[in-house]
Design an enzyme around this catalytic site. Structure first.
Site, PDB file in Angstrom:
ATOM      1  N   ARG A 277       0.810  -1.217   0.000  1.00  7.57           N
ATOM      2  CA  ARG A 277       0.000   0.000   0.000  1.00  7.57           C
ATOM      3  C   ARG A 277       0.854   1.282   0.000  1.00  7.57           C
ATOM      4  O   ARG A 277       0.565   2.233  -0.719  1.00  7.57           O
ATOM      5  CB  ARG A 277      -0.878  -0.020   1.250  1.00  7.57           C
ATOM      6  CG  ARG A 277      -1.898   1.089   1.297  1.00  7.57           C
ATOM      7  CD  ARG A 277      -2.604   1.124   2.655  1.00  7.57           C
ATOM      8  NE  ARG A 277      -2.935  -0.147   3.209  1.00  7.57           N
ATOM      9  CZ  ARG A 277      -4.154  -0.698   3.187  1.00  7.57           C
ATOM     10  NH1 ARG A 277      -5.151  -0.062   2.622  1.00  7.57           N
ATOM     11  NH2 ARG A 277      -4.369  -1.863   3.743  1.00  7.57           N
ATOM     12  N   CYS A 345     -26.713  -3.739  -7.164  1.00  7.77           N
ATOM     13  CA  CYS A 345     -27.992  -3.980  -6.494  1.00  7.77           C
ATOM     14  C   CYS A 345     -27.780  -4.548  -5.092  1.00  7.77           C
ATOM     15  O   CYS A 345     -28.099  -5.710  -4.813  1.00  7.77           O
ATOM     16  CB  CYS A 345     -28.832  -4.922  -7.339  1.00  7.77           C
ATOM     17  SG  CYS A 345     -29.106  -4.222  -8.954  1.00  7.77           S
ATOM     18  N   TYR A 374      -5.047  -2.115  -3.614  1.00 12.15           N
ATOM     19  CA  TYR A 374      -6.244  -2.893  -3.257  1.00 12.15           C
ATOM     20  C   TYR A 374      -7.485  -2.306  -3.927  1.00 12.15           C
ATOM     21  O   TYR A 374      -8.573  -2.314  -3.348  1.00 12.15           O
ATOM     22  CB  TYR A 374      -6.389  -2.989  -1.727  1.00 12.15           C
ATOM     23  CG  TYR A 374      -5.135  -3.529  -1.068  1.00 12.15           C
ATOM     24  CD1 TYR A 374      -4.741  -4.846  -1.287  1.00 12.15           C
ATOM     25  CD2 TYR A 374      -4.316  -2.732  -0.274  1.00 12.15           C
ATOM     26  CE1 TYR A 374      -3.575  -5.347  -0.726  1.00 12.15           C
ATOM     27  CE2 TYR A 374      -3.149  -3.221   0.294  1.00 12.15           C
ATOM     28  CZ  TYR A 374      -2.788  -4.530   0.063  1.00 12.15           C
ATOM     29  OH  TYR A 374      -1.637  -5.033   0.623  1.00 12.15           O
TER      30      TYR A 374
HETATM   31  N1  LLP Z   1       3.356  -8.902   3.518  1.00 16.30           N
HETATM   32  C1  LLP Z   1       2.382  -9.769   3.867  1.00 16.30           C
HETATM   33  C2  LLP Z   1       2.759 -11.082   4.373  1.00 16.30           C
HETATM   34  C3  LLP Z   1       1.027  -9.383   3.758  1.00 16.30           C
HETATM   35  O1  LLP Z   1       0.077 -10.234   4.131  1.00 16.30           O
HETATM   36  C4  LLP Z   1       0.703  -8.095   3.279  1.00 16.30           C
HETATM   37  C5  LLP Z   1      -0.691  -7.653   3.152  1.00 16.30           C
HETATM   38  C6  LLP Z   1       1.762  -7.239   2.894  1.00 16.30           C
HETATM   39  C7  LLP Z   1       3.069  -7.671   3.047  1.00 16.30           C
HETATM   40  C8  LLP Z   1       1.522  -5.868   2.354  1.00 16.30           C
HETATM   41  O2  LLP Z   1       0.884  -5.055   3.274  1.00 16.30           O
HETATM   42  P1  LLP Z   1       0.752  -3.483   3.006  1.00 16.30           P
HETATM   43  O3  LLP Z   1       2.134  -2.900   3.004  1.00 16.30           O
HETATM   44  O4  LLP Z   1       0.085  -3.305   1.694  1.00 16.30           O
HETATM   45  O5  LLP Z   1      -0.061  -2.992   4.127  1.00 16.30           O
HETATM   46  N2  LLP Z   1      -7.161  -5.597   1.106  1.00 16.30           N
HETATM   47  C9  LLP Z   1      -6.827  -4.879   2.325  1.00 16.30           C
HETATM   48  C10 LLP Z   1      -5.383  -5.056   2.705  1.00 16.30           C
HETATM   49  C11 LLP Z   1      -4.957  -6.483   2.900  1.00 16.30           C
HETATM   50  C12 LLP Z   1      -3.493  -6.668   3.196  1.00 16.30           C
HETATM   51  C13 LLP Z   1      -3.099  -8.091   3.203  1.00 16.30           C
HETATM   52  N3  LLP Z   1      -1.709  -8.367   3.437  1.00 16.30           N
HETATM   53  C14 LLP Z   1      -7.208  -3.420   2.165  1.00 16.30           C
HETATM   54  O6  LLP Z   1      -7.711  -3.029   1.109  1.00 16.30           O
HETATM   55  O7  LLP Z   1      -7.055  -2.620   3.097  1.00 16.30           O
END
Ligand code: LLP
Length: 426
Positions: A277, A345, A374
């Site tokens: 992210r 819907c 995401y």
């Molecule tokens: N590493 C692992 C093992 C992870 O499970 C994740 C995210 C990341 C790195 C990356 O995390 P970030 O830096 O993006 O926070 N769909 C959700 C977010 C799910 C994140 C899952 N794992 C949303 O839209 O907020």
């Protein structure tokens, strides 16, 4: 990130390119990414750690478009992957195998084999069962798999319940208390070589204290393992750095780098980060068109052509993205409160209540900010609406990096079995 999405000559641009022009050419809903915003985020992260930057393995799950991965790979980024598909994407986009880590709670034998064939940097192991599988498969093909155990540090990150991953009751990782024995087992098993410790406590984290607690626990484990003669040389700290959706964040990189440095001081560890992210969220917007401004039940609804099928985060996590009109605000604009909703819907197809926006009408364009992570990766064909195109902007240049998929193409891979065939169909 305002420098990459700013109003000029009365309209919102991504870098040099007016969003209205992109919407006209490629239709809405439309995802637009700024290559220079992605680069700026990557560089800021690396520079915060100067002179010893960690290996930044971009978490592909945030946005797996090949052009986005390539933009980061060109700067030296590695990849954090969770499936065979992501490993293939990382390689296709130019990430060397030596910079790919592979995580995920459900690695199949086929995926483990692929990871071994490609010779990736590290497999992050999520359970005792998986350790045995990897060892058996690697031995059978005459290889030794470099592994890290993903430990669960039992730390609650301050974030949405559905995206916290490091608490004892979450499905991820291995209990810290069980980790030393499992490392001993890994050390004795042919086919695996325990080289690292991995953890990831959750996503969209702005309060850095949970990182500090969790990293402290991981470092204690590293010391203990080394004392037992297991030569751990790498610490993979996961992702999770938060970004700005409204008035918050982004995460304070200097403070984050300082806490990592403090936690790992004197250990001579190779560090890996897995941000998703943080690198891409604010570098992307979703452009949508207004269909109607509808009044009902005493409320005002701004109905868009984008919905939970396009950007599911509000419906799924109650996330609230900043929304703004593409045309520049005018002093005479009458600002109204309205609920912003999609065309699907379901009552859950709502982006949020009481947004304050000017009176807008059919065809007017809006942007959802912070939609680069995401967003498109979680989009679906629900309700058979066209899936959005994705465009990458780089200065004054732009390219469609994934075309819009019309219902005809969505249907193209489906088959009606012969016994249901109806020669009269359209
Ligand atoms: N590493 C692992 C093992 C992870 O499970 C994740 C995210 C990341 C790195 C990356 O995390 P970030 O830096 O993006 O926070 N769909 C959700 C977010 C799910 C994140 C899952 N794992 C949303 O839209 O907020």
């Amino acid at each position: 990130m305002d420098e990459f999405f700013s109003h000029r000559d009365g309209e919102l641009r991504c870098e040099e390119v007016p969003l209205a022009e992109l919407a006209r050419r490629f239709g809405t809903p439309l995802y637009v990414y700024s290559a220079n915003a992605i680069r700026a985020r990557y560089r800021a992260l690396v520079e915060a750690f100067a002179p010893d930057p960690p290996l930044v393995c971009y978490a592909l799950k945030a946005n797996h478009n090949l052009a986005v991965i390539r933009t980061l790979a060109a700067l030296g980024a590695g990849a954090d992957t969770v499936s065979a598909g992501e490993i293939l994407r990382a390689r296709r986009a130019g990430v060397p195998a030596s910079k790919i880590v592979f995580a995920g709670v459900a690695k199949t034998d086929q995926e483990i084999r692929l990871a071994l064939e490609k010779g990736i940097l590290q497999l992050n192991v999520e359970s005792a069962q998986e350790l045995e599988r990897i060892a058996a498969i690697a031995s059978a093909v005459g290889r030794s798999a470099p592994i890290a155990l993903r430990v669960n540090p039992d730390v609650a990150a301050t974030t949405h319940d559905k995206i916290a991953t490091g608490r004892k009751h979450d499905k991820f990782g291995i209990d810290l208390a069980e980790a030393p024995a499992l490392y001993e087992r890994a050390n004795a098993l042919p086919g695996v070589e325990p080289v690292g410790v991995h953890l990831h406590i959750g996503s969209q984290i702005l309060d850095l204290a949970p990182f500090e607690r969790a990293y402290g626990r991981a470092v204690e484990l590293v010391r203990e393992l080394r004392a037992r003669g297991i030569p751990i040389r790498r610490l993979d700290l996961g992702g999770g750095l938060g970004v700005r959706y409204g008035d918050e964040g982004p995460a304070d990189l200097r403070a984050f780098a300082a806490l990592v440095r403090r936690a790992t001081a004197g250990l001579d560890l190779e560090l890996v980060l897995e941000p998703g992210r943080f690198l891409v969220a604010e570098a992307g917007v979703l452009v949508a068109s207004v269909i109607y401004l509808k009044e009902a039940g005493g409320r005002r609804f701004l109905v868009l052509d984008a919905g939970m099928n396009t950007l599911v985060r509000p419906a799924m996590y109650g996330a609230r993205h900043a929304i703004a009109p593409v045309r520049a605000p005018r002093p005479e604009d009458e600002i109204l409160r309205m609920d912003v909703v999609g065309p699907i819907c379901e009552s859950s197809d709502i982006f949020g209540r009481d947004y304050r926006l000017p009176r807008l009408g059919p065809g007017d364009l809006l942007v959802f900010h912070t939609a680069g992570a995401y967003g498109m990766v979680m989009a679906s064909d629900y309700n058979s609406r066209p899936s959005p195109a994705e465009v990458l902007v780089d200065g004054a240049r732009f390219a469609v990096v994934r075309p819009r998929r019309e219902p005809e193409e969505q249907m193209a891979s489906e088959r009606i079995p012969p016994w249901l065939d109806d020669p009269g169909r359209a």
